[in-house]
Design an enzyme around this catalytic site. Structure first.
Site, PDB file in Angstrom:
ATOM      1  N   SER A   8       0.860  -1.179   0.000  1.00 41.32           N
ATOM      2  CA  SER A   8       0.000   0.000   0.000  1.00 41.32           C
ATOM      3  C   SER A   8       0.898   1.232   0.000  1.00 41.32           C
ATOM      4  O   SER A   8       2.098   1.133   0.272  1.00 41.32           O
ATOM      5  CB  SER A   8      -0.941  -0.001   1.214  1.00 41.32           C
ATOM      6  OG  SER A   8      -0.218  -0.149   2.422  1.00 41.32           O
ATOM      7  N   GLU A  10       1.232   5.648   0.781  1.00 43.70           N
ATOM      8  CA  GLU A  10       0.713   6.836   1.455  1.00 43.70           C
ATOM      9  C   GLU A  10       1.067   8.106   0.683  1.00 43.70           C
ATOM     10  O   GLU A  10       2.185   8.255   0.197  1.00 43.70           O
ATOM     11  CB  GLU A  10       1.285   6.924   2.869  1.00 43.70           C
ATOM     12  CG  GLU A  10       0.779   8.136   3.648  1.00 43.70           C
ATOM     13  CD  GLU A  10       1.331   8.166   5.057  1.00 43.70           C
ATOM     14  OE1 GLU A  10       0.914   7.310   5.858  1.00 43.70           O
ATOM     15  OE2 GLU A  10       2.179   9.030   5.340  1.00 43.70           O
ATOM     16  N   THR A  41      -2.568  11.564   4.220  1.00 42.90           N
ATOM     17  CA  THR A  41      -2.277  12.101   5.542  1.00 42.90           C
ATOM     18  C   THR A  41      -3.130  13.332   5.865  1.00 42.90           C
ATOM     19  O   THR A  41      -3.819  13.895   5.022  1.00 42.90           O
ATOM     20  CB  THR A  41      -0.795  12.480   5.667  1.00 42.90           C
ATOM     21  OG1 THR A  41      -0.504  13.525   4.725  1.00 42.90           O
ATOM     22  CG2 THR A  41       0.099  11.295   5.397  1.00 42.90           C
ATOM     23  N   ALA A  44      -1.336  18.729  11.060  1.00 43.00           N
ATOM     24  CA  ALA A  44      -1.489  18.912  12.501  1.00 43.00           C
ATOM     25  C   ALA A  44      -2.805  19.611  12.819  1.00 43.00           C
ATOM     26  O   ALA A  44      -3.145  20.624  12.211  1.00 43.00           O
ATOM     27  CB  ALA A  44      -0.314  19.721  13.053  1.00 43.00           C
ATOM     28  N   ARG A  99      -3.997   9.950  17.049  1.00 38.10           N
ATOM     29  CA  ARG A  99      -4.193  11.064  17.969  1.00 38.10           C
ATOM     30  C   ARG A  99      -3.930  12.372  17.248  1.00 38.10           C
ATOM     31  O   ARG A  99      -4.689  13.332  17.350  1.00 38.10           O
ATOM     32  CB  ARG A  99      -3.254  10.938  19.179  1.00 38.10           C
ATOM     33  CG  ARG A  99      -3.490  12.028  20.233  1.00 38.10           C
ATOM     34  CD  ARG A  99      -2.332  12.158  21.191  1.00 38.10           C
ATOM     35  NE  ARG A  99      -1.154  12.711  20.518  1.00 38.10           N
ATOM     36  CZ  ARG A  99      -0.007  12.971  21.143  1.00 38.10           C
ATOM     37  NH1 ARG A  99       0.131  12.696  22.428  1.00 38.10           N
ATOM     38  NH2 ARG A  99       1.014  13.485  20.473  1.00 38.10           N
ATOM     39  N   ASP A 101      -1.215  15.695  16.080  1.00 39.30           N
ATOM     40  CA  ASP A 101      -0.420  16.712  16.774  1.00 39.30           C
ATOM     41  C   ASP A 101      -1.148  18.049  16.733  1.00 39.30           C
ATOM     42  O   ASP A 101      -1.770  18.403  15.722  1.00 39.30           O
ATOM     43  CB  ASP A 101       0.946  16.880  16.102  1.00 39.30           C
ATOM     44  CG  ASP A 101       1.751  15.589  16.136  1.00 39.30           C
ATOM     45  OD1 ASP A 101       1.868  15.007  17.223  1.00 39.30           O
ATOM     46  OD2 ASP A 101       2.241  15.173  15.064  1.00 39.30           O
ATOM     47  N   TYR A 137       4.897   1.999  16.833  1.00 39.95           N
ATOM     48  CA  TYR A 137       6.236   2.598  16.918  1.00 39.95           C
ATOM     49  C   TYR A 137       7.246   1.550  17.397  1.00 39.95           C
ATOM     50  O   TYR A 137       7.483   1.421  18.600  1.00 39.95           O
ATOM     51  CB  TYR A 137       6.217   3.800  17.875  1.00 39.95           C
ATOM     52  CG  TYR A 137       5.329   4.918  17.386  1.00 39.95           C
ATOM     53  CD1 TYR A 137       5.838   5.948  16.603  1.00 39.95           C
ATOM     54  CD2 TYR A 137       3.962   4.917  17.680  1.00 39.95           C
ATOM     55  CE1 TYR A 137       5.017   6.958  16.136  1.00 39.95           C
ATOM     56  CE2 TYR A 137       3.134   5.915  17.216  1.00 39.95           C
ATOM     57  CZ  TYR A 137       3.665   6.943  16.442  1.00 39.95           C
ATOM     58  OH  TYR A 137       2.848   7.933  15.969  1.00 39.95           O
ATOM     59  N   LYS A 157      -4.994   0.661  22.100  1.00 41.29           N
ATOM     60  CA  LYS A 157      -5.569   1.012  20.789  1.00 41.29           C
ATOM     61  C   LYS A 157      -6.146  -0.221  20.101  1.00 41.29           C
ATOM     62  O   LYS A 157      -7.238  -0.175  19.527  1.00 41.29           O
ATOM     63  CB  LYS A 157      -4.514   1.663  19.890  1.00 41.29           C
ATOM     64  CG  LYS A 157      -4.124   3.060  20.283  1.00 41.29           C
ATOM     65  CD  LYS A 157      -3.281   3.749  19.226  1.00 41.29           C
ATOM     66  CE  LYS A 157      -1.869   3.245  19.163  1.00 41.29           C
ATOM     67  NZ  LYS A 157      -1.011   4.087  18.304  1.00 41.29           N
ATOM     68  N   PHE A 208      13.613  14.630   9.338  1.00 41.63           N
ATOM     69  CA  PHE A 208      12.412  13.852   9.648  1.00 41.63           C
ATOM     70  C   PHE A 208      12.666  12.932  10.836  1.00 41.63           C
ATOM     71  O   PHE A 208      11.871  12.842  11.767  1.00 41.63           O
ATOM     72  CB  PHE A 208      12.025  12.971   8.453  1.00 41.63           C
ATOM     73  CG  PHE A 208      11.197  13.642   7.395  1.00 41.63           C
ATOM     74  CD1 PHE A 208      10.811  14.961   7.492  1.00 41.63           C
ATOM     75  CD2 PHE A 208      10.792  12.917   6.286  1.00 41.63           C
ATOM     76  CE1 PHE A 208      10.060  15.571   6.511  1.00 41.63           C
ATOM     77  CE2 PHE A 208      10.034  13.504   5.297  1.00 41.63           C
ATOM     78  CZ  PHE A 208       9.663  14.835   5.400  1.00 41.63           C
ATOM     79  N   HIS A 258       3.878  -0.994   3.678  1.00 40.50           N
ATOM     80  CA  HIS A 258       3.207   0.288   3.434  1.00 40.50           C
ATOM     81  C   HIS A 258       4.277   1.336   3.143  1.00 40.50           C
ATOM     82  O   HIS A 258       5.112   1.633   4.001  1.00 40.50           O
ATOM     83  CB  HIS A 258       2.400   0.687   4.671  1.00 40.50           C
ATOM     84  CG  HIS A 258       1.594   1.943   4.507  1.00 40.50           C
ATOM     85  ND1 HIS A 258       0.440   1.991   3.761  1.00 40.50           N
ATOM     86  CD2 HIS A 258       1.774   3.197   5.011  1.00 40.50           C
ATOM     87  CE1 HIS A 258      -0.067   3.217   3.811  1.00 40.50           C
ATOM     88  NE2 HIS A 258       0.737   3.976   4.549  1.00 40.50           N
TER      89      HIS A 258
END
Length: 275
Positions: A8, A10, A41, A44, A99, A101, A137, A157, A208, A258
């Site tokens: 996939s 992004e 995406t 923020a 969540r 930012d 993560y 989660k 990054f 991904h």
């Protein structure tokens, strides 16, 4: 194409007509590899929200499955409920729930404080309509108090109703293996998909990585830095590093890959072709 597991890709929502044209070409180039879905995406605090949903609608109009990112920070239950109903009415069946930012200068975290709160709310509002992806993560969230605390938040989660997870990018397969083993030991068996970041620009990648807590191994940093402005060498070395990483992840049983494309097709396709 030799790769035998799903893939996939992004994107981020384009901000200019030129960006839209470039993204259309990227979608066309990637679609020949039959991705499981494309994701888009969210800025923020939802700052690119309209662009995210517009991009997802466009991808779906081309006949491909697409998943918007949806963040809860700084938002209200009513607003998120409205978004969920609009997505459902459009036929969207997959969401990446985060969540998110807070943008600088924005007060209050909103009514849903954590990603597990958002996952629970999506299930409460829409039942099993959406396939919910969440973030993972392997090298631990940069704000985590400890590895154990980070694992607890991830398990929360998943137990809130997430179907699967996509990881932050990383370049150490051992981190992924250790994380997956810990999750399995905690009784969660949902797919954990490695997020793959092609290496195309050393300074950008270093920036990054420093911000998001992803480790760029010292030997990779030094090798990339040694190439200076030799873009061809950076691309060739990066392709080799990431292709070998993907081979190891597939051998470890990764359910799919991904790719974080940054709206470019060639870097991801070079890795896939190398596999």
């Amino acid at each position: 194409m030799a790769i035998q597991i799903p893939i996939s890709f992004e994107f981020f929502p384009p901000k200019t007509p030129e960006g839209e044209q470039k993204l259309n070409q990227t979608i066309s180039d990637l679609s020949g590899y039959h991705p499981e879905f494309f994701s888009c995406t969210y800025g923020a605090g939802g700052s690119t929200q309209d662009g995210t949903f517009k991009t997802v609608a466009h991808i779906r109009s081309l006949g491909y499955d697409a998943a918007p990112h949806l963040s809860c920070v700084g938002s209200t239950r009513d607003h998120i409920a409205q978004i969920l109903q609009e997505l459902k009415a459009q036929g969207v069946r997959r969401i990446v729930a985060l969540r998110g930012d807070l943008p600088s200068g924005m007060g209050g975290t909103g009514e849903l404080h954590h990603a597990n709160d958002l996952v629970s709310f999506i299930r409460e509002q829409t039942g099993d309509w959406f396939h919910i992806e969440v973030a993972a993560y392997p090298e631990y969230h940069p704000q985590a108090r400890s590895p154990a605390d980070d694992l607890k938040h991830f398990i929360n989660k998943m137990n809130a109703g997430a179907n699967s997870a996509i990881t932050q990018y990383f370049y150490n397969a051992d981190a992924y293996e250790t994380f997956v083993n810990a999750v399995r030991a905690a009784g969660v068996n949902a797919p954990i998909v490695p997020g793959i970041m092609p290496i195309t620009n050393y300074s950008q990648l270093a920036r990054f990585s420093d911000v998001c807590g992803a480790e760029l191994p010292r030997w990779v940093r030094l090798k990339l830095a040694s190439f200076g402005d030799d873009r061809a060498s950076i691309l060739a070395f990066g392709q080799d590093v990431v292709s070998h990483l993907c081979e190891r992840l597939i051998a470890l049983g990764a359910p799919s890959l991904h790719f974080y494309t940054l709206n470019q097709a060639k870097p991801s396709l070079a890795i896939i072709d190398a596999l």
